[in-house]
Design an enzyme around this catalytic site. Structure first.
Site, mmCIF file in Angstrom:
data_model
loop_
_atom_site.group_PDB
_atom_site.id
_atom_site.type_symbol
_atom_site.label_atom_id
_atom_site.label_comp_id
_atom_site.label_asym_id
_atom_site.label_seq_id
_atom_site.Cartn_x
_atom_site.Cartn_y
_atom_site.Cartn_z
ATOM 1 N N CYS A 386 27.430 53.758 -13.453
ATOM 2 C CA CYS A 386 25.961 52.959 -13.448
ATOM 3 C C CYS A 386 25.455 53.871 -13.837
ATOM 4 C CB CYS A 386 25.930 52.991 -12.562
ATOM 5 S SG CYS A 386 25.013 51.376 -11.972
ATOM 6 N N HIS A 518 31.030 50.470 -9.982
ATOM 7 C CA HIS A 518 31.295 51.146 -9.227
ATOM 8 C C HIS A 518 32.441 51.526 -9.205
ATOM 9 C CE1 HIS A 518 26.867 53.367 -8.566
ATOM 10 N NE2 HIS A 518 26.505 51.782 -8.712
ATOM 11 N N GLU A 520 34.367 54.015 -7.809
ATOM 12 C CA GLU A 520 34.510 55.056 -6.626
ATOM 13 C C GLU A 520 34.814 54.196 -5.406
ATOM 14 O OE1 GLU A 520 31.910 54.809 -8.795
ATOM 15 O OE2 GLU A 520 29.461 55.045 -7.283
HETATM 16 N N1 GLN Z 1 18.967 52.435 -12.230
HETATM 17 C C1 GLN Z 1 20.153 51.577 -12.632
HETATM 18 C C2 GLN Z 1 19.559 50.567 -12.555
HETATM 19 O O1 GLN Z 1 19.150 49.902 -11.729
HETATM 20 C C3 GLN Z 1 21.218 51.962 -12.406
HETATM 21 C C4 GLN Z 1 21.756 51.952 -10.616
HETATM 22 C C5 GLN Z 1 23.060 52.795 -10.244
HETATM 23 O O2 GLN Z 1 23.432 53.946 -10.538
HETATM 24 N N2 GLN Z 1 23.182 52.355 -9.195
HETATM 25 O O3 GLN Z 1 20.461 49.257 -13.041
#
Ligand code: GLN
Length: 565
Positions: A386, A518, A520
């Site tokens: 992410c 994600h 994970e």
């Molecule tokens: N801060 C980033 C966004 O909002 C990534 C979010 C995250 O890593 N879950 O897009």
């Protein structure tokens, strides 16, 4: 009839109620029953999305897009199935539902009161979760510790359920028995007080899981039995163990499933499944260490370091390692430390693989970018999750495409090169919500994989579904520039043409992959996530390479003559 098992914590928090709940669920499932598990969080927050990960641990996202407590992740991993939004509730969510219903005149002019309307709403949510999952057993983990003001209404819901159907509800207390160093003896008194507090709420526990650093001995079992009014067989020893995956096996040593099934007058439907034991044996057998660094920022609370903020990442590494036959040695690296002291980056050479996980805001961002650059240039296997993927594209834009000052608009609204930005419909979404809650891309979305890429080979299929939790996206205006410089966009969301995965060619870097989603969240013990498996394999390969004599190493790579041809 569905059976309901409430799991309540006694004495103190952090004794492993979530793992205990997940383990009981696993054991019953292994005996042939269909089981689901619910988590009740006694917070005013309507969901876990707005809770600080350093205080509350990871925010886990379900397939249907609910931001929940990390324990839902434990249930998914132990039960090997998806758990949906119906299985999670907070005080805030329950009150919000009741208040909305009152505003809609759904109570027909009655006075709406905390009791019974709040517990009634809790009960209907628990029953709905059980029905939707077609479960024979519903586990209900009540957050917090008995004696707290905050979870009383949830205990009240349990008490009411038991009153209505005494044969279908049972209560398990997960308690803690300290062994004070100076005294050197296990103490049962705090557990006795916890049971009394629970009785004060109208609940007699049917079973106690006795958490401690060592197993429970006979005299203490008998003492708890007499003072807490519970048969000795229903006092289960739950000593500290090295791996959470050992907990179900340990519970069964004290015949936990037999005791629970006896309570409900049920017989096991089948002999215990051996899959779980086999997985645990794999963990135990894997001895060859692989050193993985997680570069994050949600670690420190005062003088203590917590890893709960990245629990799914850690478990995904463990699953992949167990199934690859290696033993993970995970270290947390504070991203900010590389901003203050870039010379420290050299320590990264000691790692076989580096993960930059998700995150929000600007703190530690430049440190993470430095780490990614180091991993890219030094060919250390890298997995960006992410924010980790977003920052990898920013690093690539800055260092390889010479877009100086490239950034995400989350950090720098006026950047000249907004590599990561909000989509126009996201801007609209945020404006119409007037606040940030509810403006995220959450839950599972499809992603199409490009042929001939690392990720396509890893997944072994063209279309995948993965879970998201972010506001910002890769800005497609920069696709051509970055692609011309060697970045591969190997996964795309077909609905909105959004970049989901980036990678570098295998002949440039052994493993450099970033995902907007994600992965994970979907890793399970018997089905480790393919990207984590590839990452760990590549990291293991790095060790092999390190061990090979230099002469052999050069034979392995392409000779300069070959590459000229
Ligand atoms: N801060 C980033 C966004 O909002 C990534 C979010 C995250 O890593 N879950 O897009």
């Amino acid at each position: 009839m569905t059976k309901y098992i409430f799991v309540i914590g006694g004495v103190m928090s952090g004794v492993g109620k979530g793992i205990a709940t997940a383990s009981i669920a696993r054991i019953l499932e292994d005996r042939g029953f269909s089981v689901t598990a619910c988590k009740i969080d006694p917070y005013i927050n309507v969901d876990a999305g707005t809770m600080n990960p350093t205080e509350h641990g990871e925010v886990f996202v379900t397939e249907d897009g609910m931001e929940t407590d990390q324990d839902i992740g434990n249930y998914e991993r132990f039960l090997h199935k998806n758990i949906y939004k119906d299985n999670y509730m907070t005080t805030g969510l329950v009150y919000q539902t009741v208040i909305n219903r009152e505003r809609n005149l759904e109570y027909n002019g009655k006075c709406v009161e905390v009791v019974p309307h709040i517990p009634e709403e809790v009960i209907s949510r628990i029953e709905r979760a059980g029905k939707k999952a077609k479960a024979e057993f519903v586990m209900i983990e009540v957050g917090g510790t008995v004696g707290e003001y905050q979870n009383l209404l949830f205990l009240e819901a349990g008490r009411m359920m038991k009153l209505r159907n005494p044969g279908d509800v049972m209560f398990v207390l997960v308690s803690y028995l300290p062994v004070p160093q100076k005294i050197g003896e296990m103490k049962t008194k705090p557990t006795q007080y916890a049971v009394r507090a629970l009785q004060g709420a109208g609940i007699q526990p049917d079973m106690i899981l006795a958490r401690s650093i060592v197993p429970l001995d006979k005299p203490r079992k008998e003492k708890i039995s007499v003072f807490c009014n519970i048969a000795p067989d229903c006092i289960i020893s739950a000593p500290d163990v090295k791996s959470i995956y050992e907990v179900p096996l340990n519970f069964e040593k004290d015949k936990l499933s037999e005791q629970i099934l006896n309570k409900f007058n049920l017989k096991p439907k089948k002999k215990a499944d051996l899959k779980w034991r086999n997985f645990y044996d794999k963990i135990k057998k894997a001895k060859k260490p692989v050193k993985i660094a997680i570069t994050g920022k949600y670690f420190a609370t005062g003088a203590f370091t917590l890893s709960d903020s990245y629990i799914s990442v850690i478990e995904a590494i463990r699953h992949a390692c167990a199934n690859t036959g290696v033993h993970p040695k995970i270290e947390w690296l504070d991203a900010e430390s590389y901003e203050k002291n870039p010379a420290k980056l050299k320590e990264l050479k000691n790692f076989d693989g580096i993960i930059v996980p998700g995150g929000f805001g600007s703190r530690g961002i430049e440190g993470k970018i430095k780490v990614i650059k180091f991993a890219r240039e030094n060919k250390i296997p890298f997995l960006g999750l992410c924010y980790g993927m977003q920052l990898a594209t920013i690093e690539f834009a800055r260092s390889v495409c010479a877009l100086r000052g490239a950034n995400t608009t989350e950090v720098d609204k006026n950047t000249k090169y907004p590599i990561i930005d909000l989509l126009p419909d996201q801007v609209q979404n945020i404006k119409s919500h007037k606040n940030l809650g509810g403006s995220m891309r959450l839950g599972a979305y499809p992603c199409e994989l490009k042929k001939g890429t690392i990720v396509r080979d890893a997944y072994g299929q063209n279309l995948i579904m993965e879970r998201h939790r972010h506001r910002y996206e890769f800005n497609n205006d920069y696709c051509d520039n970055l692609a011309n410089n060697g970045l591969i966009f190997s996964g795309i969301n077909p609905e909105k043409n959004l970049v989901e995965i980036i990678e570098l060619k295998k002949n440039v870097h052994p493993f450099f992959v970033g995902t907007q989603f994600h992965p994970e969240f979907k890793s399970r013990p018997f089905e480790p996530h393919p990207l984590f498996v590839e990452f760990i394999k590549s990291a293991t390969h790095t060790i092999l390479n390190k061990q090979l004599p230099i002469r052999l190493l050069s034979l392995r790579g392409r000779s300069p003559r070959q590459s000229r041809n």
